[in-house]
Design an enzyme around this catalytic site. Sequence first.
Site, PDB file in Angstrom:
ATOM      1  N   CYS B 102     -25.494  -8.786 -10.064  1.00  0.00           N
ATOM      2  CA  CYS B 102     -24.578  -8.058 -10.947  1.00  0.00           C
ATOM      3  C   CYS B 102     -25.038  -8.206 -12.388  1.00  0.00           C
ATOM      4  CB  CYS B 102     -23.163  -8.609 -10.808  1.00  0.00           C
ATOM      5  SG  CYS B 102     -22.508  -8.619  -9.129  1.00  0.00           S
ATOM      6  N   CYS B 105     -27.504  -5.873 -14.487  1.00  0.00           N
ATOM      7  CA  CYS B 105     -27.038  -4.697 -15.241  1.00  0.00           C
ATOM      8  C   CYS B 105     -25.918  -5.053 -16.215  1.00  0.00           C
ATOM      9  CB  CYS B 105     -26.515  -3.629 -14.291  1.00  0.00           C
ATOM     10  SG  CYS B 105     -27.782  -2.928 -13.220  1.00  0.00           S
ATOM     11  N   HIS B 106     -25.007  -5.922 -15.760  1.00  0.00           N
ATOM     12  CA  HIS B 106     -23.836  -6.253 -16.567  1.00  0.00           C
ATOM     13  C   HIS B 106     -24.053  -7.648 -17.137  1.00  0.00           C
ATOM     14  CE1 HIS B 106     -22.000  -2.835 -14.508  1.00  0.00           C
ATOM     15  NE2 HIS B 106     -22.321  -3.380 -13.363  1.00  0.00           N
ATOM     16  N   CYS B 202       7.066   3.377   2.580  1.00  0.00           N
ATOM     17  CA  CYS B 202       6.978   2.409   1.468  1.00  0.00           C
ATOM     18  C   CYS B 202       8.255   2.485   0.636  1.00  0.00           C
ATOM     19  CB  CYS B 202       5.788   2.732   0.562  1.00  0.00           C
ATOM     20  SG  CYS B 202       4.196   2.923   1.387  1.00  0.00           S
ATOM     21  N   ARG B 243      -2.966  -5.915   2.300  1.00  0.00           N
ATOM     22  CA  ARG B 243      -1.502  -5.962   2.143  1.00  0.00           C
ATOM     23  C   ARG B 243      -0.877  -4.659   2.660  1.00  0.00           C
ATOM     24  NH1 ARG B 243       2.076  -7.200   3.391  1.00  0.00           N
ATOM     25  NH2 ARG B 243       4.002  -8.000   2.517  1.00  0.00           N
ATOM     26  N   CYS B 247       1.883  -4.243   5.725  1.00  0.00           N
ATOM     27  CA  CYS B 247       3.163  -3.543   5.588  1.00  0.00           C
ATOM     28  C   CYS B 247       3.304  -2.461   6.653  1.00  0.00           C
ATOM     29  CB  CYS B 247       3.275  -2.896   4.202  1.00  0.00           C
ATOM     30  SG  CYS B 247       4.125  -3.919   2.981  1.00  0.00           S
TER      31      CYS B 247
END
Lengths: 158, 286
Positions: B102, B105-106, B202, B243, B247
């Site tokens: 990573c 580039c960053h 939801c 998550r 649900c």
Amino acid sequence: MSRQITLAVALALIGAAAQAEVAPQEVAYGEYGAIETSLSGSPGDPKAGAEVMADRGLGNCVACHAVGALEEVPFHGEIGPPLDGAADRWTEADLRGIVANAKMTFPETIMPAFYKTEGFIRPGDGFTGKAGEEPLPPLLTAQQVEDVVAYLMTLRDE
Amino acid sequence: MRQTLRTGAAWAALGLAGSAALAPAATAQEANLVINDEIEIVTRAPAPEHMEYMSEVVSGWEYRSPETQALQMDDFENPGMIGVDNARADFETAMGPDDQSCASCHESPEALEGVRAVYPKWDEAKGEVQTLEMQVNECVTERAGAEPWDYTGDRMTEMVALISSVSRGMPVNVAIDGPAQETWEQGKEIYYTRYGQLELACANCHEDNYDNMIRADHLSQGQINGFPTYRLKNGALNAVHDRFKGCVRDTRAETFAPGSPEFVALELYVASRGNGLSVEGPSVRN
């Protein structure tokens, strides 16, 4: 010969019992969602009904409804109205209809239908997250619905 | 008629219960979340314009116990920060045939400040809405030439937690118009669809019943500004699609898969319901 007769009588009795139980697909709801007659063909047992109300794996009714008479059961929810005095506000037929499929009485209600087996969107196989095949087993049996209704009929304020 | 009256009374009772429960929450809320005595977190914000039917959006932090809330106030107490530290080391781990990391580039994780706040986001080159996980995997596979990371695996979730952590305190601000609008609309439809044998959308819990108790659980608005979330329940950092999966499973439905187009769309829509709240990830919840 006499054994054959006994067998025939036994089969007839089983047949009668099967006819007396109303399958989820065959339930006759009234105009406002009530169900007039017992789904199991037998009276409900209020004591068994109280257990279904509290059990997380069965009705788990207290997850959403507070019930003063079940105060020994921990954690009552506040999603639906408290059920104290339910028998003063509703008839047995009303309560049977609401437990079996509350959407026949309150079309938009959050309340799940406890005696319905098909017509779902992405029906699952229990809580596995995998696909289930309709008709699914109902959340409660006919007798468990009757037991819950019998218990609710004991909830009177006066 | 009698039935109609009774129905009306029942709904009125429900409505009263709802407003009574909301009243204390809508008043004084001075003690907003401040992390490390430094990062101020907006946990209550005016609802975004597309939610004209609600006045306020609220972070899930507000619905947790004081003990759980406190864990998020100090990075040394927040168990999710262990994953962030893992990812900080991984940020410089070489991958693929050309040993790219990573950091190739960053310059640093801090150089990615602000990224979390605007994802999911339309990707012009791909012609689709991308989540942060999809963007990380694009870097891993196309830039570094390495094998993709598991969408909700620890490595990915920890990296997303790191990228979130450097944006904490910045307002969530995902775009829902222009080319992203179609995906957003799809996510909205999913949000309001009643899935499974329990026939729950939801919205049934997280729009109609937030702040109410469902058995021992205090229902939140289901905001995702705090993801990845360290849950005390499973003692791990949780990816947002895991998550969602949990649900949908709990409605006794066939779930969607993490990384599926359905969950990408749902993530964009749910994220947009928290526009104006602060990025909190990694948060701490039950």
